[in-house]
Scaffold this motif. Structure first.
Motif, PDB file in Angstrom:
ATOM      1  N   ALA A  20       0.694  -1.278   0.064  1.00  0.00           N
ATOM      2  CA  ALA A  20      -0.138   0.042   0.064  1.00  0.00           C
ATOM      3  C   ALA A  20       0.945   1.364  -0.044  1.00  0.00           C
ATOM      4  N   SER A  21       1.910   1.213   0.937  1.00  0.00           N
ATOM      5  CA  SER A  21       2.767   2.464   0.912  1.00  0.00           C
ATOM      6  C   SER A  21       3.533   2.719  -0.203  1.00  0.00           C
ATOM      7  N   ASP A 169       3.650   4.403  12.082  1.00  0.00           N
ATOM      8  CA  ASP A 169       2.971   5.012  10.905  1.00  0.00           C
ATOM      9  C   ASP A 169       2.462   4.205   9.867  1.00  0.00           C
ATOM     10  N   PHE A 170       2.876   2.726   9.878  1.00  0.00           N
ATOM     11  CA  PHE A 170       2.283   1.689   8.760  1.00  0.00           C
ATOM     12  C   PHE A 170       0.812   1.441   9.162  1.00  0.00           C
ATOM     13  N   VAL A 180       2.181   5.943   4.164  1.00  0.00           N
ATOM     14  CA  VAL A 180       3.056   6.472   5.358  1.00  0.00           C
ATOM     15  C   VAL A 180       3.771   7.920   4.609  1.00  0.00           C
ATOM     16  N   THR A 181       3.799   7.841   3.517  1.00  0.00           N
ATOM     17  CA  THR A 181       4.211   9.176   2.684  1.00  0.00           C
ATOM     18  C   THR A 181       3.313  10.219   2.928  1.00  0.00           C
ATOM     19  N   ARG A 186       7.164  13.518   6.530  1.00  0.00           N
ATOM     20  CA  ARG A 186       8.573  13.697   6.819  1.00  0.00           C
ATOM     21  C   ARG A 186       8.948  12.706   8.076  1.00  0.00           C
ATOM     22  N   GLY A 187       8.163  11.786   8.213  1.00  0.00           N
ATOM     23  CA  GLY A 187       8.626  10.737   9.075  1.00  0.00           C
ATOM     24  C   GLY A 187       9.620   9.591   8.708  1.00  0.00           C
TER      25      GLY A 187
END
Length: 211
Positions: A20-21, A169-170, A180-181, A186-187
């Motif tokens: 997904a990410s 974040d995931f 996650v983006t 900015r993580g």
């Protein structure tokens, strides 16, 4: 259109959340992305239904009908299809791999997961499919364990130079129907996924696009 297929011999590798990410990161990089979920659990398709952002679709397909799903994706203008497969390497997964330009195999950094990845690697070598392994869900507090896993995987095949850590974040992104983006641009998770996508994109340029 190029096809990135996610494969893993062992469930719980974080394959779907990574798919997904990566789809979002690829879209951020200018790709028109279509997701295809062949896993009976349907987690990637459920993530797609939770999305509110436009421009990235996910459909479900039985492994035997992946080619038709890819044809639809190409006809809709997709430049990249990401295919998620079940967490066990069987006949259905082998069928789904037939049109892959590149196969990504996420592996958790444990000896059990490294050993479980070997049959997948052997199958991919038999099928002569370009593939890469990525250490996923790495614990930042256990760098020694991650290094040991990396050493073992280097002997199995191409290992992505960027590892992906286990980060909240995931989970948050999957819950929100995001990558996650998107949820934390900015993580550290976003930075890792961008690096991984850049590496995959470079590998995929070495293979011809699907006609």
């Amino acid at each position: 259109m190029r096809v990135l297929t996610m494969a893993s011999q062992k469930g719980g590798s974080g394959k779907t959340s990574l798919a997904a990410s990566l789809a979002v990161a690829a879209a951020d990089g200018g790709e028109t992305v279509a997701g295809i979920d062949t896993d009976p659990q349907g987690s990637l398709a459920a993530w797609g239904r939770r999305r509110q952002a436009q421009g990235l679709t996910v459909e479900t397909a039985e492994p035997a009908r992946v080619r038709q799903a890819l044809d639809r994706a190409k006809a809709s203008g997709a430049s990249l299809a990401i295919v998620d497969t079940p967490g066990i390497f069987g006949a259905g997964v082998a069928i789904a791999l037939q049109d892959a330009n590149f196969v990504l195999v996420p592996v958790k950094p444990s000896i059990l997961d490294v050993e479980a990845a070997r049959p997948t690697v052997e199958q991919l070598q038999t099928l002569r499919k370009p593939f890469g392994l990525v250490l996923n869900q790495c614990l930042t507090s256990s760098q020694g364990r991650t290094l040991d896993a990396a050493t073992a995987l280097v002997r199995s095949g191409t290992l992505a130079p960027c590892m992906v850590a286990l980060r909240a974040d995931f989970l948050d992104a999957m819950t929100a129907g995001q990558g996650v983006t998107e949820i934390a641009p900015r993580g550290k998770a976003a930075a890792e996924v961008r690096l991984l996508w850049a590496w995959i994109a470079e590998r995929m340029q070495e293979t011809p696009a699907r006609g």
